[in-house]
Design an enzyme around this catalytic site. Structure first.
Site, PDB file in Angstrom:
ATOM      1  N   HIS A  39     -38.551 -21.890 -33.135  1.00 47.38           N
ATOM      2  CA  HIS A  39     -38.947 -23.394 -33.088  1.00 47.38           C
ATOM      3  C   HIS A  39     -40.554 -23.798 -33.198  1.00 47.38           C
ATOM      4  CE1 HIS A  39     -34.838 -24.161 -32.071  1.00 47.38           C
ATOM      5  NE2 HIS A  39     -34.915 -25.293 -32.673  1.00 47.38           N
ATOM      6  N   GLU A  79     -23.224 -25.306 -36.766  1.00 49.17           N
ATOM      7  CA  GLU A  79     -24.320 -24.235 -36.750  1.00 49.17           C
ATOM      8  C   GLU A  79     -23.914 -23.269 -35.864  1.00 49.17           C
ATOM      9  OE1 GLU A  79     -27.765 -26.065 -34.656  1.00 49.17           O
ATOM     10  OE2 GLU A  79     -26.650 -27.157 -33.212  1.00 49.17           O
ATOM     11  N   ASP A  96     -29.514 -22.080 -37.107  1.00 50.37           N
ATOM     12  CA  ASP A  96     -28.696 -21.458 -35.918  1.00 50.37           C
ATOM     13  C   ASP A  96     -27.564 -20.908 -36.578  1.00 50.37           C
ATOM     14  OD1 ASP A  96     -29.778 -21.648 -33.718  1.00 50.37           O
ATOM     15  OD2 ASP A  96     -29.564 -23.804 -33.819  1.00 50.37           O
ATOM     16  N   CYS A 105     -29.551 -29.602 -42.715  1.00 52.86           N
ATOM     17  CA  CYS A 105     -30.810 -30.027 -42.240  1.00 52.86           C
ATOM     18  C   CYS A 105     -31.502 -28.695 -41.556  1.00 52.86           C
ATOM     19  CB  CYS A 105     -30.887 -31.121 -40.954  1.00 52.86           C
ATOM     20  SG  CYS A 105     -29.745 -30.409 -39.574  1.00 52.86           S
TER      21      CYS A 105
HETATM   22  C1  PEP Z   1     -30.572 -25.816 -37.169  1.00 54.33           C
HETATM   23  O1  PEP Z   1     -30.236 -24.874 -36.244  1.00 54.33           O
HETATM   24  O2  PEP Z   1     -30.632 -25.259 -38.390  1.00 54.33           O
HETATM   25  C2  PEP Z   1     -31.087 -26.844 -36.970  1.00 54.33           C
HETATM   26  C3  PEP Z   1     -31.544 -27.911 -37.913  1.00 54.33           C
HETATM   27  O3  PEP Z   1     -31.427 -27.107 -35.645  1.00 54.33           O
HETATM   28  P1  PEP Z   1     -32.609 -26.455 -34.683  1.00 54.33           P
HETATM   29  O4  PEP Z   1     -33.651 -25.830 -35.710  1.00 54.33           O
HETATM   30  O5  PEP Z   1     -33.441 -27.515 -34.046  1.00 54.33           O
HETATM   31  O6  PEP Z   1     -31.974 -25.458 -34.111  1.00 54.33           O
HETATM   32 MG    MG Z   2     -29.820 -25.601 -34.617  1.00 51.27          MG
END
Ligand code: PEP
Ligand code: MG
Length: 585
Positions: free
Chosen positions: A199, A445, A469, A516
């Site tokens: 993140h 995910e 994920d 996403c």
């Molecule tokens: C993902 O897991 O691809 C996602 C978009 O959520 P995050 O990156 O916040 O876990």
């Molecule tokens: Mg995620």
């Protein structure tokens, strides 16, 4: 002496500037640069705090009971001496003077320097005196927190031609700390730890500035104020570059600016492939005001609002319903009628909350597999209801959608939908408006969710594939761990087949599906995703135009055969050939 370090490229572009080393302790305090004319006042703040701590220690000494062990008095005396020691006081003042750090930053920086000296001491007794220094610094920091700050946050506006831009170098930066940098004018990031889709990397990418992570030892080998080049395309960091190297990178940097400018021309053209298939490009945001950037970049909506960032940096409490409502409403209003997909809080793993610490959370045996995201929300129903009510209330002001992270089980979906119904009932009872038709979707995910996607198709209005994920859990590779970063592979056949399966099943059921995760914003896989049938992408605004450029050049008919070959390829060589063919058609 010039040298080069290698890490993982996480945010494209080239940054040239001076290293700003941030010590771990410094991350717990505010750090900002003060104006030259504020130096005197800042040093005065330090002296006032120092006096206050002296007074505290004197009071402690006086209050000592007559029968208190004699070491107690001795300890207090040692602390008084440390408080006057030049190594702490003078060096801190020098950092304020020469680097223009605010005093909290200077003090924690100096503490870090002293700590390193202590760690090298053989004598155990002396080595343990480090704790005394830490306690004294803590007292001074507390005294400073009680005293008003004289300095305001200063945006560093050094001219780039003097290479005076700041590049943050740190051992590691938590996502919440990275967020604070949003308001500061840093031009690049380098960290020792981290993976491509940690993140921290995601937030760096959202800042649109070059970054390399997993650059082992960077924070040890790079010294304060070293001139460095960060090549965010290749993950390379060049320290103290030779003039000819500097010239080459300055040239490349200006080329990139030109490229970016050229891309701007695509902003207003409709997003469709050569054969006329319309594609929807949305933005991922972390804070409400990012919606403005999304609109400016030409996003058709927000495909992912990571609301957990609103919850970070709240030391003792979570934001109240009203505060959350205002934040969601602001994003919705900024998007001006376009959809805003608000994901409920996804904390845990590499995004702990301040208020989570201390309750055993940090010691969870395996936080990425633990009480994360919806699992945490369902275990904190009051908190979750507050968030749901806030989102629903905001839905009255535009087009909001609710997105739930990390679902895997039917009963989790049902429980979540029941709570949303309950939140609606509460608002009805209170006579508060919301959009009764607000759509509810799920992140796909977890591999189980992809494989059992029919559970989701029956129950939800839309899906969004979180590839970050999905890759982590499919391959059992911690996305934030640089030790296994080389195994984090978005193109692994297992990952590609899970994505393909989810897209196919959703299409068959007529349920809208987007991606996403970071793959959506990676132009090198745009053709592949289009070929798999993806028509909705959500990514950081900085990536929108380069992905759009790929889409405008794509002919979906021509992708059918090479994409089928990609999905059928299990051997790396076969896969490489199929992917190569896809790039050429
Ligand atoms: C993902 O897991 O691809 C996602 C978009 O959520 P995050 O990156 O916040 O876990
Ligand atoms: Mg995620």
């Amino acid at each position: 002496m010039s040298f080069t370090l290698h890490g993982i490229p996480v945010s494209r572009g080239i940054a040239i500037g001076r290293a700003y080393l941030i010590a771990p302790a410094a991350l717990d305090v505010d750090h900002y640069l003060i104006e030259p004319d504020q130096i005197g006042a800042e040093i005065e703040r330090f002296h006032v705090a120092q006096e206050r701590v002296h007074a505290e220690l004197d009071a402690l000494r006086e209050d000592l009971a007559a029968d208190a062990p004699s070491e107690m008095g001795a300890f207090i005396n040692v602390h008084s001496m440390i408080l006057n020691d030049a190594m702490l006081v003078q060096e801190t003042i020098d950092l304020v003077r020469t680097r223009r750090y605010n005093v909290e930053w200077a003090l924690t920086e100096q503490l870090e320097i002293l700590s390193r000296h202590f760690d090298d001491i053989e004598d155990e007794y002396l080595r343990e005196r480090k704790a005394d220094i830490e306690q004294v610094v803590e007292r001074v920091l507390k005294a400073l927190a009680g005293a008003p700050s004289t300095a305001s946050l200063v945006a560093h506006n050094a001219a780039s031609n003097g290479h005076n831009e700041m590049i943050v170098v740190a051992h590691d930066i938590a996502p919440a700390d990275m967020l604070q940098f949003k308001t500061q004018a840093f031009k690049g990031f380098v960290t020792d730890l981290g993976g491509r889709t940690s993140h921290t990397a995601i937030v760096a990418r959202s800042l649109g500035i070059p970054a390399s992570v997993g650059v082992q030892q960077a924070s040890v080998l790079i010294r304060q104020n070293d001139l460095i080049i960060v090549d965010g395309d290749h993950g390379i960091v060049i320290v103290d570059p030779a003039p000819i190297v500097l010239e080459e990178y300055s040239y490349r940097q200006s080329e990139k600016v030109l490229e970016q400018r050229k891309l701007q021309r695509l902003k207003f053209s409709p997003t469709q492939t050569l054969d006329g298939t319309k594609i929807e490009l949305c933005a991922n945001i972390e804070l409400p005001d990012d919606a403005q950037t999304a609109v400016e970049a030409g996003a058709m909506g927000v495909g992912l609002f990571r609301t957990e960032f609103l919850f970070m940096n709240h030391k003792d409490r979570l934001p109240e319903e009203e505060e959350q409502f205002e934040a969601y409403k602001r994003a919705i209003e900024l998007m001006n009628g376009r959809p805003v997909t608000i994901r409920t809080i996804d904390v845990g793993a590499d995004k702990p909350l301040d208020s989570m610490s201390g309750d055993g959370y940090e010691t969870a045996p395996n936080p990425a597999l633990g009480l994360r995201a919806i699992r945490w929300s369902l275990s904190e129903p009051q908190m979750f209801m507050t968030q749901l009510r806030a989102i629903l209330r905001a839905s009255a002001f535009g087009q909001a959608k609710i997105l739930i992270p990390m679902l895997a089980h039917a009963q989790e979906i049902d429980q979540t939908l029941d709570l949303i119904q309950e939140a609606k009932r509460q608002l009805d009872d209170a006579g508060i408006a919301y959009d009764p038709n607000v759509q509810v979707g799920a992140m796909i995910e977890i591999p189980a969710a992809a494989i059992a996607v029919r559970l989701f198709l029956k129950r939800l209005d839309f899906l969004s594939i979180g590839t970050n994920d999905l890759i982590q859990y499919t391959l059992a590779i911690d996305r934030a761990d640089n030790a296994v970063a080389h195994l984090y592979d978005p193109l692994h056949p297992a990952v590609l087949n899970l994505i393909a399966f989810t897209l196919r099943e959703a299409k068959r059921a007529g349920v809208p599906v987007s991606i996403c995760g970071e793959m959506a914003g990676d132009p090198t896989v745009t053709r592949l995703l289009l070929g798999l049938g993806l028509t909705e992408f959500s990514m950081h605004p900085s990536q929108l135009l380069v992905v759009k450029q790929e889409i405008l050049r794509s002919n979906l008919k021509a992708f059918e055969k090479p994409v089928a070959d990609v999905l059928a390829a299990y051997e790396p060589a076969e896969l490489a050939t199929a992917l190569g063919a896809l790039q050429k058609v």
